[in-house]
Design a protein around this motif. Sequence first.
Motif, mmCIF file in Angstrom:
data_model
loop_
_atom_site.group_PDB
_atom_site.id
_atom_site.type_symbol
_atom_site.label_atom_id
_atom_site.label_comp_id
_atom_site.label_asym_id
_atom_site.label_seq_id
_atom_site.Cartn_x
_atom_site.Cartn_y
_atom_site.Cartn_z
ATOM 1 N N UNK A 1 0.813 -1.212 0.000
ATOM 2 C CA UNK A 1 0.000 0.000 0.000
ATOM 3 C C UNK A 1 0.851 1.268 0.000
ATOM 4 N N UNK A 2 2.136 1.107 0.317
ATOM 5 C CA UNK A 2 3.054 2.244 0.330
ATOM 6 C C UNK A 2 4.447 1.767 -0.060
ATOM 7 N N UNK A 3 5.297 2.733 -0.320
ATOM 8 C CA UNK A 3 6.695 2.433 -0.604
ATOM 9 C C UNK A 3 7.546 3.402 0.212
ATOM 10 N N UNK A 4 8.602 2.886 0.816
ATOM 11 C CA UNK A 4 9.561 3.725 1.526
ATOM 12 C C UNK A 4 10.709 3.996 0.563
ATOM 13 N N UNK A 5 11.041 5.267 0.403
ATOM 14 C CA UNK A 5 12.058 5.683 -0.566
ATOM 15 C C UNK A 5 13.135 6.490 0.140
ATOM 16 N N UNK A 6 14.389 6.147 -0.141
ATOM 17 C CA UNK A 6 15.526 6.870 0.448
ATOM 18 C C UNK A 6 15.730 8.179 -0.315
ATOM 19 N N UNK A 7 15.808 9.278 0.429
ATOM 20 C CA UNK A 7 15.985 10.593 -0.179
ATOM 21 C C UNK A 7 17.225 11.280 0.385
ATOM 22 N N UNK A 8 17.497 12.463 -0.110
ATOM 23 C CA UNK A 8 18.616 13.250 0.405
ATOM 24 C C UNK A 8 18.286 13.702 1.832
ATOM 25 N N UNK A 9 19.307 13.954 2.613
ATOM 26 C CA UNK A 9 19.160 14.388 4.005
ATOM 27 C C UNK A 9 18.168 15.551 4.115
ATOM 28 N N UNK A 10 17.171 15.407 4.971
ATOM 29 C CA UNK A 10 16.198 16.465 5.222
ATOM 30 C C UNK A 10 15.023 16.513 4.262
ATOM 31 N N UNK B 1 11.418 8.115 3.390
ATOM 32 C CA UNK B 1 10.083 8.703 3.478
ATOM 33 C C UNK B 1 9.101 7.648 2.985
ATOM 34 N N UNK B 2 7.967 7.543 3.656
ATOM 35 C CA UNK B 2 6.918 6.622 3.237
ATOM 36 C C UNK B 2 5.972 7.379 2.316
ATOM 37 N N UNK B 3 5.720 6.787 1.157
ATOM 38 C CA UNK B 3 4.861 7.400 0.142
ATOM 39 C C UNK B 3 3.601 6.549 0.010
ATOM 40 N N UNK B 4 2.443 7.151 0.253
ATOM 41 C CA UNK B 4 1.166 6.449 0.090
ATOM 42 C C UNK B 4 0.883 6.317 -1.405
ATOM 43 N N UNK B 5 0.860 5.097 -1.907
ATOM 44 C CA UNK B 5 0.698 4.893 -3.353
ATOM 45 C C UNK B 5 -0.637 5.421 -3.870
#
Length: 117
Positions: free
Chosen positions: A44-53, A78-82
């Motif tokens: 139902x969601x995906x966690x994606x690695x992003x830049x600091x902050x 960050x968790x992204x609600x699909x």
Amino acid sequence: MPATPADVRSVALALPEASERPAWDMACLRVRDKIFASMPPDESWVAIRLAEGENTALATARPGVFSVPHHYRNSTMVVVALDAVDRDELAELLTEAWRLRAPARLRAAFDGAEAEG
């Protein structure tokens, strides 16, 4: 139109040397064995690695789409609600996450191919 788990996989696995291998009951998307995104079993969601902050900035600006759960508070995930994000924005985030984890030579080759195409 909301993004789907199939969109996550099609975008992520189209990136150079990306693969999927599970860990911690999650579908983990990797580049050269470094995780850049993961989905839980219900997808139902995906966690994606992003830049600091960037994770907290997105979660603050758009809490209906992005969140930083307690277990990710010390990371850049960050968790992204699909059901709340469109495919284009998802693709942008996954590509950026891939870029953060990919080795420099692989990024350079990807950037060269992007410039030509």
